[in-house]
Design an enzyme around this catalytic site. Structure first.
Site, PDB file in Angstrom:
ATOM      1  N   GLY A   1       0.843  -1.193   0.000  1.00  0.00           N
ATOM      2  CA  GLY A   1       0.000   0.000   0.000  1.00  0.00           C
ATOM      3  C   GLY A   1       0.871   1.233   0.000  1.00  0.00           C
ATOM      4  O   GLY A   1       2.064   1.153   0.312  1.00  0.00           O
TER       5      GLY A   1
ATOM      6  N   CYS B   1       5.450  -5.954   1.305  1.00  0.00           N
ATOM      7  CA  CYS B   1       5.817  -4.538   1.218  1.00  0.00           C
ATOM      8  C   CYS B   1       5.262  -3.761   2.423  1.00  0.00           C
ATOM      9  O   CYS B   1       5.680  -3.998   3.541  1.00  0.00           O
ATOM     10  CB  CYS B   1       5.343  -3.968  -0.117  1.00  0.00           C
ATOM     11  SG  CYS B   1       6.150  -2.417  -0.493  1.00  0.00           S
ATOM     12  N   TYR B   2       4.287  -2.870   2.229  1.00  0.00           N
ATOM     13  CA  TYR B   2       3.722  -2.161   3.392  1.00  0.00           C
ATOM     14  C   TYR B   2       3.244  -3.164   4.437  1.00  0.00           C
ATOM     15  O   TYR B   2       3.376  -2.929   5.640  1.00  0.00           O
ATOM     16  CB  TYR B   2       2.557  -1.258   2.944  1.00  0.00           C
ATOM     17  CG  TYR B   2       1.831  -0.606   4.106  1.00  0.00           C
ATOM     18  CD1 TYR B   2       2.339   0.534   4.719  1.00  0.00           C
ATOM     19  CD2 TYR B   2       0.652  -1.160   4.614  1.00  0.00           C
ATOM     20  CE1 TYR B   2       1.688   1.113   5.803  1.00  0.00           C
ATOM     21  CE2 TYR B   2      -0.011  -0.595   5.697  1.00  0.00           C
ATOM     22  CZ  TYR B   2       0.513   0.546   6.290  1.00  0.00           C
ATOM     23  OH  TYR B   2      -0.127   1.110   7.359  1.00  0.00           O
TER      24      TYR B   2
ATOM     25  N   ASP C   1     -19.608 -12.616 -19.108  1.00  0.00           N
ATOM     26  CA  ASP C   1     -20.099 -12.739 -17.734  1.00  0.00           C
ATOM     27  C   ASP C   1     -21.580 -13.114 -17.666  1.00  0.00           C
ATOM     28  O   ASP C   1     -21.949 -14.050 -16.955  1.00  0.00           O
ATOM     29  CB  ASP C   1     -19.857 -11.442 -16.952  1.00  0.00           C
ATOM     30  CG  ASP C   1     -18.392 -11.045 -16.965  1.00  0.00           C
ATOM     31  OD1 ASP C   1     -17.563 -11.923 -17.271  1.00  0.00           O
ATOM     32  OD2 ASP C   1     -18.089  -9.882 -16.693  1.00  0.00           O
TER      33      ASP C   1
ATOM     34  N   HIS D   1       7.479  -7.533  -4.361  1.00  0.00           N
ATOM     35  CA  HIS D   1       6.121  -7.950  -4.758  1.00  0.00           C
ATOM     36  C   HIS D   1       6.153  -9.313  -5.456  1.00  0.00           C
ATOM     37  O   HIS D   1       6.438  -9.395  -6.645  1.00  0.00           O
ATOM     38  CB  HIS D   1       5.497  -6.888  -5.672  1.00  0.00           C
ATOM     39  CG  HIS D   1       5.168  -5.645  -4.921  1.00  0.00           C
ATOM     40  ND1 HIS D   1       4.008  -5.490  -4.218  1.00  0.00           N
ATOM     41  CD2 HIS D   1       5.889  -4.510  -4.711  1.00  0.00           C
ATOM     42  CE1 HIS D   1       3.995  -4.318  -3.625  1.00  0.00           C
ATOM     43  NE2 HIS D   1       5.131  -3.697  -3.905  1.00  0.00           N
TER      44      HIS D   1
ATOM     45  N   LYS E   1     -12.026 -12.975 -14.068  1.00  0.00           N
ATOM     46  CA  LYS E   1     -12.443 -13.208 -15.450  1.00  0.00           C
ATOM     47  C   LYS E   1     -11.948 -14.549 -16.006  1.00  0.00           C
ATOM     48  O   LYS E   1     -12.704 -15.276 -16.641  1.00  0.00           O
ATOM     49  CB  LYS E   1     -11.899 -12.066 -16.318  1.00  0.00           C
ATOM     50  CG  LYS E   1     -12.494 -11.997 -17.679  1.00  0.00           C
ATOM     51  CD  LYS E   1     -13.773 -11.218 -17.614  1.00  0.00           C
ATOM     52  CE  LYS E   1     -14.393 -10.967 -18.935  1.00  0.00           C
ATOM     53  NZ  LYS E   1     -15.563 -10.071 -18.786  1.00  0.00           N
TER      54      LYS E   1
ATOM     55  N   GLU F   1       3.718 -11.045  -6.231  1.00  0.00           N
ATOM     56  CA  GLU F   1       2.522 -11.265  -7.044  1.00  0.00           C
ATOM     57  C   GLU F   1       2.663 -10.817  -8.503  1.00  0.00           C
ATOM     58  O   GLU F   1       1.844 -11.181  -9.334  1.00  0.00           O
ATOM     59  CB  GLU F   1       1.321 -10.561  -6.392  1.00  0.00           C
ATOM     60  CG  GLU F   1       1.373  -9.031  -6.350  1.00  0.00           C
ATOM     61  CD  GLU F   1       2.171  -8.471  -5.171  1.00  0.00           C
ATOM     62  OE1 GLU F   1       2.991  -9.210  -4.604  1.00  0.00           O
ATOM     63  OE2 GLU F   1       1.997  -7.289  -4.843  1.00  0.00           O
TER      64      GLU F   1
END
Ligand code: XMP
Length: 511
Positions: free
Chosen positions: A56, A83-84, A227, A169, A367, A171
């Site tokens: 963040g 991180c944060y 969707d 990170h 998705k 991710e």
């Protein structure tokens, strides 16, 4: 739904939060993003097997720094701070976070020590770092498990309590072995088995829908997009003919699209299918309207009008089906920034249809997961893999006022563009590609004649989240072939251009 293996991701407003959730799901573990101030009690009640704190933009010493319930650290479940999130864990548990003179940013080599978090790869790894604050003193019980040349604690662990922190990170794709780190955390540290599967999602959801709806009647607004199609397919599997799908054909679809939707939902499904041909209504309300926002508003309103009229004919319904997916839920909860365009999603809420409850069977899915569910349910690939198509359809791809003639020109050009890109496999590297009809006419020459015809713009973008995008690098040979086919095969077009603008500053759609 197989939810007993739950990981909760506490949201500290980092830009990659949704990516963290996607990575966890890629490890076949179910997870949800929740507010950062969720109570430890609730985490316990939900039976989470582990918790991840996201990154963040805040600093732990900032006035309005988002904090967490300290009791989380007494729940006896593993925590991974990113991180944060790592800085907050350090700060909360009595360590010290400092501000560096300069930001460490980029793909940086990180040196790892032995840790279960890094099981399965070597001691050096390129990771994406993006931080200014850093951990200076570790809380009691923690050890360093990674460092970089400028960051003494690039990763830390408290093995006994199963608390882990990474300053980089894991991710993002730029971090080599990033998913492996997340996989190690959720499986080897939190003990999840990784049994979250789309096939079990389908079975469980169909069962739950059957129980919930029973003999009730459900109504679904089908747009032809991924969707709403997948949501309808789930309901079709659960309640069959007690579902009615209303497909409002606003005449702003791509070539053959309306018929394709009818083919799948009207013929292959047990549910009732109503196709409303409303082209004339939409076109007459849109006639002469040039302003993009007014066009969007008219389409949104008219859609609801047509839908309501049709719904009334059906009589009382108990449930209204919506194709809301997880990113919609996360984004609407955040109230993000300025509104650039008023997105109209076909299936927006009608006021005058009487129903008991909304059913949103895809609320928890990303998705790519929705596409997998669609495949499981037998929706053909060309519908399931379709790039996003906006609710207002071609109306926002014809710049300025709309006529049937312009829409027909665009439909043909767009069809050729898509056909050629798919033939050359460019659809594998582009997440959205389409043609737009610019309102520009220019001089050309065909044979011995002067022409004064429309200019078609081609747009193809590569993006992960559609919030930012880069242009897709289509080979010139493909572009030339597209251009030549369009000017030869589509009447009233004498010029084709390729849009080479990223987002920002341009948006993906033209209006
Ligand atoms: P922009 O043009 O804002 O588009 O860069 C980002 C993504 O959103 C899609 N889009 C829409 N989708 N209703 C939708 O369902 C809309 O009104 C709408 N407007 C844009 C666009 O196609 C792209 O994928």
């Amino acid at each position: 739904m197989q939810k007993e293996e739950l990981i909760l991701i506490l949201d500290f407003c980092g830009q990659y939060n949704q990516l963290i959730a996607r990575r966890v799901r890629e490890c076949n573990v179910y997870c949800e993003i929740v507010r950062h101030d969720i109570s430890a009690e609730e985490i316990k009640a939900r039976g989470a097997k582990g918790v991840i704190f996201t990154g963040g933009p805040a600093s732990v010493y900032g006035e309005n720094a988002p904090l967490c319930d300290k009791e989380i650290f007494n729940l006896g479940i593993p925590v991974l701070g990113i991180c944060y999130g790592m800085q907050l864990m350090t700060h909360t548990l009595g360590g010290k976070v400092e501000r560096a003179d300069k930001r460490e940013y980029g793909e940086i080599e990180v040196n790892f020590s032995q840790s279960v978090l890094f099981d399965g790869f070597t001691d050096k790894n390129v990771c994406l770092m993006s931080h200014t604050d850093f951990v200076e003193t570790l809380p009691e019980g923690f050890e360093k498990i990674a460092y970089t040349s400028s960051c003494p604690y690039a990763a830390i662990e408290n093995k006994e309590k199963n608390f882990y922190g990474i300053q980089f990170h894991a991710e993002v794709n730029n971090t080599v072995n990033g998913t492996r780190i997340i996989d190690n955390f959720v499986k080897k540290i939190c003990g999840c088995s990784g049994s979250w599967q789309m096939s079990s999602f389908v079975t469980e959801t169909v069962k739950a829908l059957k129980e919930k709806i029973g003999d009730g009647k459900a109504l679904c607004a089908l747009s032809g997009g991924v969707d709403s199609s997948v949501a309808a397919a789930l309901l079709n599997a659960a309640i069959g003919e007690n579902l009615t799908c209303i497909f409002v054909d606003h005449g702003l679809m791509r070539k053959n699209e309306g018929d394709e939707v009818e083919e799948v939902f009207g013929k292959r499904f047990k549910s009732k299918f109503v196709r409303v041909n409303a082209e004339q209504r939409f076109l007459s309300r849109l006639a002469g309207v040039e302003d993009p926002e007014t066009k969007r508003k008219i389409i949104g309103e008219e859609f609801i009008n047509v839908f309501e009229e049709e719904a009334k004919k059906i009589g009382k319904v108990d449930f209204l089906v919506q194709g809301t997916i997880y990113p919609d839920v996360v984004e609407s909860g955040k109230g993000i920034g300025a509104s650039i365009k008023s997105h109209h999603n076909v299936g927006g809420l009608p006021d005058h249809v009487d129903f008991k409850e909304i059913v949103e069977p895809l609320r928890d899915l990303f998705k790519d997961e929705v596409r997998k569910v669609g495949r499981e349910l037998g929706i053909p690939d060309h519908l399931v893999d379709r790039p996003p198509f906006p609710g207002p359809g071609l109306a926002i791809r014809v710049i300025g006022d709309i006529t049937k003639e312009k829409l027909d020109i665009l439909r043909e050009a767009d069809y050729i563009f898509r056909e050629e890109l798919e033939r050359d496999g460019i659809n594998k590297i582009s997440n959205q590609y389409f043609a737009a009809l610019t309102n520009v006419r220019s001089v050309g020459v065909m044979g011995d004649y002067r022409t004064y015809d429309y200019m078609i713009a081609l747009r193809a973008v590569t993006t992960m989240d559609f919030m930012t995008a880069t242009i897709t690098r289509i080979p010139y040979e493909t572009l030339e072939r597209v251009s030549s086919r369009i000017v030869n095969e589509v009447k009233n077009v004498n010029r084709v251009v390729y849009d080479i603008t990223g987002k920002p500053p341009a948006t993906i759609e033209y209006e």
